[in-house]
Write a protein that holds these residues in place. Structure first.
Motif, PDB file in Angstrom:
ATOM      1  N   ARG A 134       0.824  -1.216   0.000  1.00  0.00           N
ATOM      2  CA  ARG A 134       0.000   0.000   0.000  1.00  0.00           C
ATOM      3  C   ARG A 134       0.854   1.260   0.000  1.00  0.00           C
ATOM      4  O   ARG A 134       0.524   2.247  -0.648  1.00  0.00           O
ATOM      5  CB  ARG A 134      -0.951  -0.007   1.192  1.00  0.00           C
ATOM      6  CG  ARG A 134      -2.169  -0.898   0.977  1.00  0.00           C
ATOM      7  CD  ARG A 134      -3.230  -0.675   2.041  1.00  0.00           C
ATOM      8  NE  ARG A 134      -2.833  -1.077   3.380  1.00  0.00           N
ATOM      9  CZ  ARG A 134      -2.905  -2.310   3.858  1.00  0.00           C
ATOM     10  NH1 ARG A 134      -3.336  -3.285   3.113  1.00  0.00           N
ATOM     11  NH2 ARG A 134      -2.538  -2.564   5.092  1.00  0.00           N
ATOM     12  N   VAL A 135       1.948   1.240   0.741  1.00  0.00           N
ATOM     13  CA  VAL A 135       2.798   2.430   0.838  1.00  0.00           C
ATOM     14  C   VAL A 135       3.473   2.740  -0.497  1.00  0.00           C
ATOM     15  O   VAL A 135       3.478   3.889  -0.938  1.00  0.00           O
ATOM     16  CB  VAL A 135       3.855   2.269   1.958  1.00  0.00           C
ATOM     17  CG1 VAL A 135       4.918   3.342   1.879  1.00  0.00           C
ATOM     18  CG2 VAL A 135       3.174   2.300   3.325  1.00  0.00           C
ATOM     19  N   VAL A 136       4.045   1.739  -1.137  1.00  0.00           N
ATOM     20  CA  VAL A 136       4.785   2.007  -2.376  1.00  0.00           C
ATOM     21  C   VAL A 136       3.895   1.972  -3.608  1.00  0.00           C
ATOM     22  O   VAL A 136       4.279   2.476  -4.653  1.00  0.00           O
ATOM     23  CB  VAL A 136       5.985   1.048  -2.560  1.00  0.00           C
ATOM     24  CG1 VAL A 136       6.953   1.174  -1.413  1.00  0.00           C
ATOM     25  CG2 VAL A 136       5.541  -0.383  -2.762  1.00  0.00           C
ATOM     26  N   GLY A 137       2.716   1.378  -3.489  1.00  0.00           N
ATOM     27  CA  GLY A 137       1.818   1.264  -4.636  1.00  0.00           C
ATOM     28  C   GLY A 137       2.013  -0.065  -5.345  1.00  0.00           C
ATOM     29  O   GLY A 137       3.099  -0.637  -5.326  1.00  0.00           O
ATOM     30  N   GLY A 138       0.951  -0.530  -5.955  1.00  0.00           N
ATOM     31  CA  GLY A 138       0.961  -1.838  -6.610  1.00  0.00           C
ATOM     32  C   GLY A 138       2.051  -2.025  -7.649  1.00  0.00           C
ATOM     33  O   GLY A 138       2.790  -3.022  -7.607  1.00  0.00           O
ATOM     34  N   PRO A 139       2.201  -1.087  -8.611  1.00  0.00           N
ATOM     35  CA  PRO A 139       3.224  -1.275  -9.639  1.00  0.00           C
ATOM     36  C   PRO A 139       4.658  -1.297  -9.084  1.00  0.00           C
ATOM     37  O   PRO A 139       5.468  -2.132  -9.491  1.00  0.00           O
ATOM     38  CB  PRO A 139       3.019  -0.077 -10.573  1.00  0.00           C
ATOM     39  CG  PRO A 139       1.591   0.316 -10.372  1.00  0.00           C
ATOM     40  CD  PRO A 139       1.315   0.036  -8.921  1.00  0.00           C
TER      41      PRO A 139
END
Length: 101
Positions: free
Chosen positions: A10-15
């Motif tokens: 969640r923090v870094v984002g899915g991609p």
């Protein structure tokens, strides 16, 4: 890895998480058939990645998530008798004393 490190994802984002996970898998492929035991080195790997420069707490977040995963899979320990705490060093310093509120 996504199941074991949901907060990091969640923090870094899915991609970005998918990219981190792919690179980690390429450098440290699973060696055990139980994938739930995979990911112990992910925190150290994350710390070496460029994204960690802007988010220095990522390694700690990954460590906490791995500890949660590891503890979930750990064998149950025997319960501690509440009276056993008195045998621990310093326990008597914490015991209530008469006349104190």
């Amino acid at each position: 890895l996504a199941n074991g490190f949901p907060a990091l994802r969640r923090v870094v984002g899915g991609p970005d998480f998918a990219s981190l996970a792919s690179e980690f898998i390429a450098t440290a492929p699973p060696r055990h058939p139980l994938l739930s035991t995979y990911g112990g080195g992910f925190a150290a790997f994350v710390a070496t990645q460029p994204i960690a420069a802007s988010l220095p707490y990522l390694q700690d977040l990954a460590r906490v998530e791995w500890a949660r995963q590891d503890s979930y899979l750990a064998a149950d320990a025997a319960l501690l008798d509440p009276r056993d705490h008195l045998a621990l060093p310093g326990a008597h310093d914490l015991a209530p004393q008469s006349g104190r509120c």
